[in-house]
Design a protein around this motif. Structure first.
Motif, short mmCIF file in Angstrom:
data_model
loop_
_atom_site.label_atom_id
_atom_site.label_comp_id
_atom_site.label_asym_id
_atom_site.label_seq_id
_atom_site.Cartn_x
_atom_site.Cartn_y
_atom_site.Cartn_z
N LEU A 378 -28.71 -3.05 12.12
CA LEU A 378 -29.49 -1.87 11.51
C LEU A 378 -30.09 -1.01 12.55
CD1 LEU A 378 -31.17 -3.94 8.73
CD2 LEU A 378 -28.94 -2.68 8.69
N ASP A 379 -30.43 -1.28 13.73
CA ASP A 379 -31.41 -0.54 14.63
C ASP A 379 -32.40 0.28 13.81
OD1 ASP A 379 -29.65 -1.33 16.80
OD2 ASP A 379 -28.01 -0.25 15.89
N SER A 380 -31.96 1.15 13.27
CA SER A 380 -33.03 2.30 12.65
C SER A 380 -33.93 1.43 11.77
CB SER A 380 -32.32 3.60 12.27
OG SER A 380 -33.43 4.38 11.56
N TRP A 381 -35.18 2.02 11.69
CA TRP A 381 -36.17 1.49 10.39
C TRP A 381 -35.70 2.17 9.18
CZ3 TRP A 381 -39.78 -1.67 8.83
CH2 TRP A 381 -40.49 -1.31 7.73
N TYR A 382 -35.42 3.52 9.32
CA TYR A 382 -34.77 4.09 8.05
C TYR A 382 -33.38 3.47 7.42
CZ TYR A 382 -38.38 7.43 9.50
OH TYR A 382 -39.37 8.08 10.16
N VAL A 383 -32.67 3.18 8.41
CA VAL A 383 -31.60 2.35 7.86
C VAL A 383 -31.77 1.03 7.49
CG1 VAL A 383 -29.37 1.28 8.72
CG2 VAL A 383 -30.13 3.62 9.77
N LYS A 384 -32.72 0.32 7.81
CA LYS A 384 -33.02 -0.73 7.30
C LYS A 384 -33.75 -0.85 5.74
CE LYS A 384 -37.01 -4.19 7.88
NZ LYS A 384 -36.34 -5.37 7.21
N ILE A 385 -34.62 0.32 5.55
CA ILE A 385 -34.99 0.57 4.38
C ILE A 385 -33.96 1.04 3.32
CG2 ILE A 385 -36.53 1.96 3.05
CD1 ILE A 385 -38.20 0.08 4.71
N TRP A 386 -33.05 1.82 3.74
CA TRP A 386 -31.77 2.00 3.18
C TRP A 386 -30.85 1.01 2.79
CZ3 TRP A 386 -26.74 3.99 5.77
CH2 TRP A 386 -25.92 4.41 4.89
N ALA A 387 -30.77 0.03 3.84
CA ALA A 387 -29.83 -1.03 3.42
C ALA A 387 -30.63 -1.94 2.38
CB ALA A 387 -29.64 -2.00 4.71
N GLU A 388 -31.81 -2.51 2.65
CA GLU A 388 -32.58 -3.31 1.67
C GLU A 388 -33.20 -2.72 0.37
OE1 GLU A 388 -34.27 -6.30 5.17
OE2 GLU A 388 -35.61 -5.09 4.09
N CYS A 389 -33.53 -1.44 0.46
CA CYS A 389 -34.02 -0.92 -0.99
C CYS A 389 -33.13 0.19 -1.56
CB CYS A 389 -35.41 -0.06 -0.45
SG CYS A 389 -36.52 -1.33 0.10
N GLY A 390 -31.94 0.46 -0.78
CA GLY A 390 -30.95 1.56 -1.46
C GLY A 390 -31.58 2.54 -1.15
N VAL A 391 -30.65 3.91 -1.64
CA VAL A 391 -31.15 5.29 -1.48
C VAL A 391 -32.07 5.64 -2.31
CG1 VAL A 391 -29.71 5.98 -3.37
CG2 VAL A 391 -29.93 7.68 -1.61
N VAL A 392 -32.40 5.06 -3.41
CA VAL A 392 -33.71 5.16 -4.22
C VAL A 392 -34.95 5.01 -3.46
CG1 VAL A 392 -34.76 4.75 -6.17
CG2 VAL A 392 -32.24 4.94 -6.23
N GLY A 393 -34.82 3.67 -2.99
CA GLY A 393 -35.89 3.15 -2.21
C GLY A 393 -36.41 4.08 -0.77
N LEU A 394 -34.94 4.54 -0.24
CA LEU A 394 -35.36 5.40 0.83
C LEU A 394 -35.94 6.85 0.48
CD1 LEU A 394 -34.60 5.87 3.82
CD2 LEU A 394 -32.23 6.85 3.08
#
Length: 478
Positions: A378-394
């Motif tokens: 994932l590397d990025s914090w924002y990519v982590k949020i996107w992966a785990e919480c989806g685009v809505v969570g991002l």
């Protein structure tokens, strides 16, 4: 003179207690003896914290620097949970005080707390994400995603309401960071000890030995976190030293500490840390309300980036060479990140709320090994949020962060020039730099940076409220 019944009872109690303690030590050996020795100190600490709950937050701040390093030397279970324990103790201590002197913050008409609670509600709903493979993973992972944010910000608002608290936090932060730099210098010039080498041999050498050079990690979780944290506090210290309102000792203290920590950043070999400093410095220039400084600083920043991008100056220096690769669009590391993000885009196209908190990265590997999110970097914090919480969570998460920056930026702009404002602008700039660098690394989810950022939010909340403007003016006249 005869022995009284009361004396017999006392003597019997002492003998019985001695037998119990002896059996306990015999069964548990060294750990039992250590527990008995530590017990009076633990009791004393609990008494102190229930009398003065803010001690719990200071403990969390100090412990956040060393918890990862201690874990390399002592197999004492999940030490990270100790942060939770200290926060809960501080919360209970304040609860039993009844919030008489420190009222609970009112979320009405305050976008900061509203944004935090909205993000918190979304994270709670993620517990029921049908894509999640492990509820236990949610419990562990949500602590860094939302629990620490809510507890530290709210407790900070309640317990740290004076400028003395702010000064104390800044000094603890800088001193602990200087200790981390010294520890890192020992790793670089003397070498790793056997515990650190064992950590490297467990698989971390692949990311911490590049081109035969050690990426210094000190007692932090990794070199990336160490470098970003050093850049964060180094920037803040330098900005404090530039304040026209501080006395000579104040400026010298932070100037020396700032440059020392920035040197610590350089030996980490972390390219993302550069963006903490540059992003934060640009935010400082924007908030300085000094257009001449803004122009001069902007030109200096462009020249520095130009030197890295278009020249070979300092190429023989590993640290400069490492930072220079961060500006190369053809860098293999960057290309690999883009490839992984393309894979995630396809996977998440049909999963608008993501794979569930704790489904990716370290917790994903532990609780749902072999799954797509667990094996994808994932590397990025924002990519982590996107992966785990989806685009809505991002969108919710980034919306919260933008709320912080816009609201505090507008409030700071109204405060007249003074030392307090300069301290707040330094915190604001450091936070902006961290949020910029989070595009490349998962900085915000790791200790001690998350604790430092959340305390920064608390101070910005408290001192940008309208009733503190008068205090800011008073500070100018000191």
């Amino acid at each position: 003179m005869g022995v009284t019944t009361k004396q017999i009872l006392y003597l019997s109690g002492i003998i019985f207690s001695g037998i119990i303690l002896g059996v306990f030590v015999a069964k548990t050996q060294i750990m039992g003896a250590a527990t008995i020795i530590a017990l009076p100190f633990v009791i004393g600490y609990l008494i102190a914290i229930f009398r003065n709950p803010v001690l719990g937050l200071y403990t969390v701040l100090v412990f956040s620097f060393f918890v990862n390093g201690v874990g390399r030397y002592a197999n004492a279970g999940p030490l990270g949970l100790s942060i939770d324990v200290f926060l809960v103790i501080a919360l209970l201590a304040e609860f039993f005080k009844g919030f008489e002197d420190d009222p609970w913050p009112d979320m009405k008409r305050n976008p900061i707390l509203i944004a935090i609670y909205v993000w918190g509600a979304y994270c709670m709903l993620e517990f029921f994400n049908p894509e999640a493979r492990s509820k236990e993973a949610w419990f562990y992972a949500m602590r860094a995603v939302i629990l620490y944010l809510i507890l530290i910000v709210v407790l900070g608002i309640v317990l740290m309401r004076t400028e003395k608290h702010l000064d104390r936090v800044l000094k603890i932060w800088m001193i602990a960071s200087c200790i981390a730099t010294l520890w890192g210098a020992r790793q670089l010039f003397v070498g790793l000890d056997r515990f650190e080498q064992a950590w490297m041999d467990s698989g971390n050498a692949t990311t911490h030995i590049l081109f035969g050079k050690l990426r210094v990690f000190s007692f932090y979780s990794d070199a990336g976190q160490y470098g970003a944290a050093m850049g964060h506090i180094g920037l803040i210290c330098i900005l404090l030293s530039l304040s026209p309102f501080g006395n000579r000792n104040f400026k010298l203290f932070y100037l020396i500490g700032g440059f020392f920590c920035l040197w610590g950043m350089s030996i980490s070999g972390t390219r993302g840390a550069l963006f903490v400093v540059m992003g934060g410095f640009m935010a400082y220039l924007g908030m300085s309300r000094n257009y001449k400084m803004l122009v001069i600083g902007g030109i200096a920043a462009v020249m520095f980036f130009g030197m890295l991008k278009f020249t070979k100056i300092g190429q023989s220096n590993y640290q400069i060479n490492r930072m220079r690769t961060g500006l190369d669009p053809n860098d293999p590391s960057l290309q690999l990140r883009l490839i992984n993000q393309a894979k995630l885009r396809g996977y998440l196209a049909s999963r608008p709320i993501g794979g569930g908190i704790g489904s990716a990265g370290f917790w994903g590997t532990r609780f749902s090994p072999g799954t797509f999110l667990a094996v994808t970097a994932l590397d990025s914090w924002y990519v982590k949020i996107w992966a785990e919480c989806g685009v809505v969570g991002l969108y919710v998460h980034v919306g919260m962060l933008l709320t912080f920056m816009i609201y505090f930026g507008l409030k700071l702009w109204k405060i007249p020039p003074c030392l307090l404002r300069d301290k707040l602008v330094a915190l604001y700039s450091g936070m902006f730099g961290i949020l910029v660098a989070c595009y490349g690394n998962q900085i915000l989810g790791q200790l001690p940076t998350n604790v430092a950022i959340y305390l920064s939010i608390s101070f910005l909340y408290v001192f940008t409220k309208d009733e503190y403007y008068e205090q800011a003016v008073d500070t100018t006249n000191r």
